[in-house]
Design an enzyme around this catalytic site. Structure first.
Site, PDB file in Angstrom:
ATOM      1  N   VAL A  39      35.831  93.937 -26.446  1.00  0.00           N
ATOM      2  CA  VAL A  39      34.419  94.127 -26.808  1.00  0.00           C
ATOM      3  C   VAL A  39      34.043  95.596 -26.646  1.00  0.00           C
ATOM      4  CG1 VAL A  39      32.032  93.575 -26.147  1.00  0.00           C
ATOM      5  CG2 VAL A  39      33.729  91.739 -26.342  1.00  0.00           C
ATOM      6  N   THR A  45      35.633  97.579 -29.495  1.00  0.00           N
ATOM      7  CA  THR A  45      34.983  97.282 -30.770  1.00  0.00           C
ATOM      8  C   THR A  45      33.573  97.857 -30.821  1.00  0.00           C
ATOM      9  OG1 THR A  45      36.269  95.245 -30.923  1.00  0.00           O
ATOM     10  CG2 THR A  45      34.354  95.428 -32.377  1.00  0.00           C
ATOM     11  N   GLU A  46      32.851  97.730 -29.726  1.00  0.00           N
ATOM     12  CA  GLU A  46      31.447  98.144 -29.716  1.00  0.00           C
ATOM     13  C   GLU A  46      31.274  99.663 -29.674  1.00  0.00           C
ATOM     14  OE1 GLU A  46      28.744  96.502 -30.187  1.00  0.00           O
ATOM     15  OE2 GLU A  46      29.229  94.426 -29.796  1.00  0.00           O
ATOM     16  N   SER A  47      31.986 100.334 -28.768  1.00  0.00           N
ATOM     17  CA  SER A  47      31.702 101.759 -28.548  1.00  0.00           C
ATOM     18  C   SER A  47      32.923 102.660 -28.591  1.00  0.00           C
ATOM     19  CB  SER A  47      31.032 101.940 -27.182  1.00  0.00           C
ATOM     20  OG  SER A  47      31.969 101.658 -26.150  1.00  0.00           O
TER      21      SER A  47
END
Length: 189
Positions: free
Chosen positions: A60, A63-65
């Site tokens: 996560v 993928t996010e940052s």
């Protein structure tokens, strides 16, 4: 040139190609995936506290940052796990956590809050892809999709997701999750 020399040169070239591919793969993993592992102590702590697989948390974050604590999305999501300030404030009030928007840029706070929120979503939705859809598109959207036969036949799993961004998000997180599972297994050897 003799057949033996030709065979030798062919095998040598093949070996060089295989070694080059291996080096490129290692370099790719080092550049692309390993930087997020610097948050390993924090991820380990909150994966245990909130009963989440560490590889999923790393996936996560990646993928996010991409592992950037200062990242802000075009929609205003903040920090490593790209938490919307409105979601963070609501969730903190619900659970008695202290909320300050600037804390969303602190790795420890962001990962703790992101893991707590993922745990909350797992309690609500149980299925990983449904949880990831809710993390990306919002709990309210997913609740509505689960009620509609066009998107869910059992009210638990999503057979179709109307947001392309969310479809792609789930694919990316799952691919990153596989890579981090592999990296964590190698690290523990």
């Amino acid at each position: 040139m003799s057949k033996k020399k030709t065979l030798f040169l062919t095998l040598l070239c093949l070996l060089i190609i295989i070694l080059a591919a291996a080096v490129i793969t290692v370099v790719f993993f080092a550049v692309y995936y390993i930087p997020v592992l610097k948050y390993g102590d924090i991820v380990s702590r909150y994966s245990k506290e909130f009963e989440l697989p560490p590889a999923l948390i790393f996936a996560v974050i990646k993928t996010e940052s991409g592992g950037k604590t200062s990242k802000v999305s075009s929609k205003g999501a903040c920090g490593l796990m790209q938490i919307m300030p409105s979601t963070a404030e609501w969730f903190c009030n619900l659970n008695g956590y202290t909320y300050k928007k600037e804390n969303l840029f602190d790795a420890e706070y962001n990962i703790k809050l992101g893991c707590a929120y993922l745990n909350y979503l797992f309690e609500k939705f149980e299925v990983k892809n449904t949880v990831l859809a809710a993390y990306n598109a919002g709990e309210g959207n997913v609740k509505e999709w689960l009620k509609q036969n066009a998107y869910s036949s059992d009210g638990i799993n999503l057979k179709k997701i109307p947001f392309t961004e969310t479809q792609n998000y789930i694919i990316k997180v799952n691919n990153n999750n596989k890579s981090y599972n592999m990296l964590l297994k190698l690290k523990n050897l």
